[in-house]
Design a protein around this motif. Structure first.
Motif, PDB file in Angstrom:
ATOM      1  N   ASP A 261     -17.125   8.002   4.363  1.00 35.64           N
ATOM      2  CA  ASP A 261     -16.646   9.179   3.641  1.00 35.64           C
ATOM      3  C   ASP A 261     -16.352   8.913   2.180  1.00 35.64           C
ATOM      4  O   ASP A 261     -16.376   9.833   1.355  1.00 35.64           O
ATOM      5  CB  ASP A 261     -15.377   9.741   4.308  1.00 35.64           C
ATOM      6  N   VAL A 262     -16.007   7.675   1.824  1.00 34.10           N
ATOM      7  CA  VAL A 262     -15.608   7.406   0.446  1.00 34.10           C
ATOM      8  C   VAL A 262     -16.791   7.101  -0.460  1.00 34.10           C
ATOM      9  O   VAL A 262     -16.631   6.950  -1.675  1.00 34.10           O
ATOM     10  CB  VAL A 262     -14.572   6.260   0.366  1.00 34.10           C
ATOM     11  N   ALA A 263     -17.980   7.010   0.101  1.00 41.96           N
ATOM     12  CA  ALA A 263     -19.158   6.727  -0.717  1.00 41.96           C
ATOM     13  C   ALA A 263     -19.552   7.952  -1.535  1.00 41.96           C
ATOM     14  O   ALA A 263     -19.438   9.089  -1.088  1.00 41.96           O
ATOM     15  CB  ALA A 263     -20.321   6.284   0.169  1.00 41.96           C
ATOM     16  N   ASP A 264     -20.007   7.719  -2.738  1.00 36.75           N
ATOM     17  CA  ASP A 264     -20.532   8.770  -3.615  1.00 36.75           C
ATOM     18  C   ASP A 264     -21.688   9.465  -2.914  1.00 36.75           C
ATOM     19  O   ASP A 264     -22.658   8.823  -2.500  1.00 36.75           O
ATOM     20  CB  ASP A 264     -20.993   8.109  -4.927  1.00 36.75           C
TER      21      ASP A 264
ATOM     22  N   GLU B  61     -11.487  12.828 -15.919  1.00 37.79           N
ATOM     23  CA  GLU B  61     -12.270  14.059 -15.845  1.00 37.79           C
ATOM     24  C   GLU B  61     -13.652  13.749 -15.307  1.00 37.79           C
ATOM     25  O   GLU B  61     -14.362  12.876 -15.846  1.00 37.79           O
ATOM     26  CB  GLU B  61     -12.388  14.721 -17.222  1.00 37.79           C
ATOM     27  N   SER B  62     -14.022  14.403 -14.227  1.00 40.77           N
ATOM     28  CA  SER B  62     -15.348  14.273 -13.618  1.00 40.77           C
ATOM     29  C   SER B  62     -15.737  12.819 -13.375  1.00 40.77           C
ATOM     30  O   SER B  62     -16.847  12.391 -13.690  1.00 40.77           O
ATOM     31  CB  SER B  62     -16.400  14.958 -14.507  1.00 40.77           C
ATOM     32  N   GLY B  63     -14.800  12.050 -12.832  1.00 38.83           N
ATOM     33  CA  GLY B  63     -15.127  10.680 -12.487  1.00 38.83           C
ATOM     34  C   GLY B  63     -15.196   9.730 -13.660  1.00 38.83           C
ATOM     35  O   GLY B  63     -15.709   8.615 -13.525  1.00 38.83           O
ATOM     36  N   GLN B  64     -14.670  10.134 -14.792  1.00 37.54           N
ATOM     37  CA  GLN B  64     -14.598   9.259 -15.960  1.00 37.54           C
ATOM     38  C   GLN B  64     -13.140   9.051 -16.337  1.00 37.54           C
ATOM     39  O   GLN B  64     -12.326   9.987 -16.258  1.00 37.54           O
ATOM     40  CB  GLN B  64     -15.363   9.867 -17.136  1.00 37.54           C
ATOM     41  N   VAL B  65     -12.816   7.841 -16.772  1.00 36.98           N
ATOM     42  CA  VAL B  65     -11.431   7.505 -17.137  1.00 36.98           C
ATOM     43  C   VAL B  65     -11.420   6.931 -18.540  1.00 36.98           C
ATOM     44  O   VAL B  65     -12.217   6.041 -18.857  1.00 36.98           O
ATOM     45  CB  VAL B  65     -10.845   6.469 -16.156  1.00 36.98           C
TER      46      VAL B  65
ATOM     47  N   PRO C 261      -7.246  17.563 -14.624  1.00 33.09           N
ATOM     48  CA  PRO C 261      -7.234  18.760 -13.768  1.00 33.09           C
ATOM     49  C   PRO C 261      -7.456  18.403 -12.311  1.00 33.09           C
ATOM     50  O   PRO C 261      -7.895  17.294 -11.969  1.00 33.09           O
ATOM     51  CB  PRO C 261      -8.400  19.591 -14.324  1.00 33.09           C
ATOM     52  N   ASN C 262      -7.145  19.347 -11.445  1.00 33.85           N
ATOM     53  CA  ASN C 262      -7.395  19.143 -10.018  1.00 33.85           C
ATOM     54  C   ASN C 262      -8.876  18.885  -9.774  1.00 33.85           C
ATOM     55  O   ASN C 262      -9.736  19.548 -10.355  1.00 33.85           O
ATOM     56  CB  ASN C 262      -6.953  20.374  -9.210  1.00 33.85           C
ATOM     57  N   GLY C 263      -9.164  17.929  -8.917  1.00 30.16           N
ATOM     58  CA  GLY C 263     -10.554  17.617  -8.598  1.00 30.16           C
ATOM     59  C   GLY C 263     -11.211  16.643  -9.545  1.00 30.16           C
ATOM     60  O   GLY C 263     -12.392  16.312  -9.369  1.00 30.16           O
ATOM     61  N   ALA C 264     -10.476  16.155 -10.536  1.00 27.14           N
ATOM     62  CA  ALA C 264     -11.075  15.250 -11.512  1.00 27.14           C
ATOM     63  C   ALA C 264     -11.308  13.855 -10.947  1.00 27.14           C
ATOM     64  O   ALA C 264     -12.184  13.125 -11.415  1.00 27.14           O
ATOM     65  CB  ALA C 264     -10.193  15.161 -12.761  1.00 27.14           C
ATOM     66  N   GLY C 265     -10.486  13.472  -9.971  1.00 28.76           N
ATOM     67  CA  GLY C 265     -10.649  12.149  -9.371  1.00 28.76           C
ATOM     68  C   GLY C 265      -9.440  11.254  -9.505  1.00 28.76           C
ATOM     69  O   GLY C 265      -9.533  10.039  -9.303  1.00 28.76           O
ATOM     70  N   LYS C 266      -8.281  11.842  -9.801  1.00 32.75           N
ATOM     71  CA  LYS C 266      -7.068  11.024  -9.970  1.00 32.75           C
ATOM     72  C   LYS C 266      -6.679  10.344  -8.655  1.00 32.75           C
ATOM     73  O   LYS C 266      -6.440   9.138  -8.605  1.00 32.75           O
ATOM     74  CB  LYS C 266      -5.911  11.900 -10.478  1.00 32.75           C
ATOM     75  N   THR C 267      -6.597  11.134  -7.598  1.00 29.67           N
ATOM     76  CA  THR C 267      -6.230  10.573  -6.301  1.00 29.67           C
ATOM     77  C   THR C 267      -7.304   9.623  -5.791  1.00 29.67           C
ATOM     78  O   THR C 267      -7.002   8.617  -5.139  1.00 29.67           O
ATOM     79  CB  THR C 267      -5.987  11.698  -5.279  1.00 29.67           C
ATOM     80  N   ASN C 268      -8.561   9.915  -6.108  1.00 29.51           N
ATOM     81  CA  ASN C 268      -9.643   9.016  -5.706  1.00 29.51           C
ATOM     82  C   ASN C 268      -9.433   7.618  -6.268  1.00 29.51           C
ATOM     83  O   ASN C 268      -9.726   6.618  -5.614  1.00 29.51           O
ATOM     84  CB  ASN C 268     -10.993   9.554  -6.187  1.00 29.51           C
ATOM     85  N   CYS C 269      -8.930   7.540  -7.482  1.00 28.37           N
ATOM     86  CA  CYS C 269      -8.677   6.246  -8.112  1.00 28.37           C
ATOM     87  C   CYS C 269      -7.577   5.487  -7.359  1.00 28.37           C
ATOM     88  O   CYS C 269      -7.710   4.291  -7.084  1.00 28.37           O
ATOM     89  CB  CYS C 269      -8.290   6.462  -9.574  1.00 28.37           C
TER      90      CYS C 269
ATOM     91  N   PHE D 191     -17.817   5.119  -5.721  1.00 27.89           N
ATOM     92  CA  PHE D 191     -16.658   5.443  -4.887  1.00 27.89           C
ATOM     93  C   PHE D 191     -16.253   6.897  -5.146  1.00 27.89           C
ATOM     94  O   PHE D 191     -15.882   7.249  -6.275  1.00 27.89           O
ATOM     95  CB  PHE D 191     -15.482   4.510  -5.213  1.00 27.89           C
ATOM     96  N   ARG D 192     -16.360   7.728  -4.101  1.00 26.41           N
ATOM     97  CA  ARG D 192     -16.064   9.170  -4.253  1.00 26.41           C
ATOM     98  C   ARG D 192     -16.856   9.734  -5.438  1.00 26.41           C
ATOM     99  O   ARG D 192     -18.069   9.635  -5.472  1.00 26.41           O
ATOM    100  CB  ARG D 192     -14.557   9.389  -4.407  1.00 26.41           C
ATOM    101  N   ASN D 193     -16.147  10.299  -6.440  1.00 27.04           N
ATOM    102  CA  ASN D 193     -16.866  10.901  -7.567  1.00 27.04           C
ATOM    103  C   ASN D 193     -17.029   9.944  -8.751  1.00 27.04           C
ATOM    104  O   ASN D 193     -17.416  10.358  -9.836  1.00 27.04           O
ATOM    105  CB  ASN D 193     -16.148  12.176  -8.042  1.00 27.04           C
ATOM    106  N   TYR D 194     -16.764   8.662  -8.511  1.00 21.87           N
ATOM    107  CA  TYR D 194     -16.950   7.662  -9.565  1.00 21.87           C
ATOM    108  C   TYR D 194     -18.274   6.931  -9.338  1.00 21.87           C
ATOM    109  O   TYR D 194     -18.382   6.089  -8.451  1.00 21.87           O
ATOM    110  CB  TYR D 194     -15.806   6.644  -9.549  1.00 21.87           C
TER     111      TYR D 194
END
Length: 379
Positions: A62-65, A371-375, A34-42, A14-17
């Motif tokens: 659009d939401v697919a990796d 960060e970079s799709g990792q939580v 940071p911006n672009g890390a994927g917070k909103t994606n979650c 999903f997105r960058n995850y």
């Protein structure tokens, strides 16, 4: 009242995850990074566990990796109105044997017809930075915003709105034909009028109840109150007239405006053009004339009052998704927000770049670094 809670969330492509999972224990879940890390994606992934196209209104593709095969999946172990359940949704890889143009939805691993069924388990309310320009934007944006508020109360509302839009498109296509059949047009307009009244009636009931809740909520809230009303003749007519009379009137309007609508290429009257009017109550002025800070605070107050209304009307305390909400609040108003969220009793998911902004979330809160799709849970 039953609060909607997520205990575990899993994202796949999903997105960058690519593959991520987090287990949640608290009432306030904060995603920092940071911006672009994927917070909103979650948050967007969570929003797909409700009817509609999610908080960004993205297409399923659009939401697919973009490094994957086009498939994606979101699943969550939730606790809600019907107890513990596992909700899942996603899209199969294009070209695969199971591929479909619509997303698949499952409850406890059993297929369900649509995400509408998720509403039996949890309700959801969200606020994003994209809404900051709501009061200055087009009527269509405010109408979509309000329909989302209605949907949190009535999980069938989105289906009715979509059906109305399809019926209007069918009528418009028929009117493009030079010698269209009057009987066909009568039939389409009968369906259109029925759907229009159903949509308008639900909107009207919701705006009346929400306006009352805003008046009540505003007296005790640290956030300014709004006065709201719908600018649509059908919604207003249904307050005092029988639905059958309004339906008959709209059908006559449609019949009498065929030539005009054919020339315009669209239907020029109906609830698909309704606008939401919002007043900044403390200064008795239109919300569009309030300052940027006042508009932001007004939106927060509106969403908090709406969340309270959802809980009262459905018996389910909604899940709140608040994207970058605290960034522009001073410390006093941040603390006031956390206090009001605690009183609501909802599970809240929030995002922000600065962890210091969340020092007052309380003992039931927990912070995750993204960060970079990792939580990962912050120690």
């Amino acid at each position: 009242m039953t609060p909607s809670r997520i205990h575990r969330l899993s994202l796949t492509h999903f997105r960058n995850y690519r593959a991520a999972s987090l287990q949640v224990r608290g009432d306030v879940v904060v995603l920092v990074g940071p911006n672009g890390a994927g917070k909103t994606n979650c948050l967007e992934a969570i929003s797909f566990l409700s009817p509609g196209r999610g908080l960004r209104r993205a297409t399923l593709e659009d939401v697919a990796d973009n490094q994957g095969d086009g498939s994606w999946a979101v699943s969550a172990e939730v606790e809600g109105a019907l107890g513990l359940a596992t909700l899942g949704t996603g899209l199969d890889a294009p070209g695969s044997e199971a591929a479909s143009t619509s997303r698949r939805c499952r409850i406890d691993r059993e297929p369900v017809s649509s995400a509408t069924a998720f509403g039996d388990h949890l309700r959801m309310v969200w606020l994003t930075p994209a809404m900051d320009g709501l009061f200055l934007g087009a009527a269509s944006e405010r109408r979509r915003f309000f329909d989302r508020l209605v949907l949190a109360i009535d999980s069938e509302h989105s289906s009715r709105v979509s059906a109305l839009e399809r019926s209007l498109r069918s009528r418009n296509r028929l009117l493009e034909v030079r010698n269209y059949d009057d009987h066909w047009c009568d039939a389409i307009e009968r369906e259109t009028a029925e759907l229009a009244v159903a949509v308008a009636a639900t909107r009207g009931q919701t705006v009346t109840k929400l306006a009352a809740m805003l008046r009540e909520h505003g007296e005790a809230s640290a956030f300014p109150s709004a006065q709201i009303m719908l600018d649509g003749w059908m919604e207003n007519a249904l307050v005092s007239e029988p639905a059958t009379a309004v339906e008959d009137r709209y059908r006559e309007i449609l019949r009498g405006s065929r030539a005009r609508d054919a020339a315009a290429g669209r239907t020029l009257d109906g609830p698909h053009l309704t606008d939401l009017q919002v007043m900044y109550a403390p200064k008795s002025m239109p919300a569009r004339d309030a300052s940027t800070g006042e508009q932001k605070a007004l939106l927060i107050g509106l969403v908090l009052a709406h969340a309270t209304l959802v809980a009262e009307m459905t018996g389910i305390v909604p899940l709140l998704l608040l994207d970058e909400v605290v960034a522009h609040l001073d410390p006093n108003r941040r603390r006031a927000l956390f206090e009001e969220l605690a009183k609501l009793g909802a599970q809240v998911w929030m995002t922000g770049a600065d962890p210091a902004a969340f020092t007052d979330i309380g003992p039931t809160g927990e912070i995750f670094d993204v960060e970079s799709g990792q939580v990962a849970r912050r120690a």
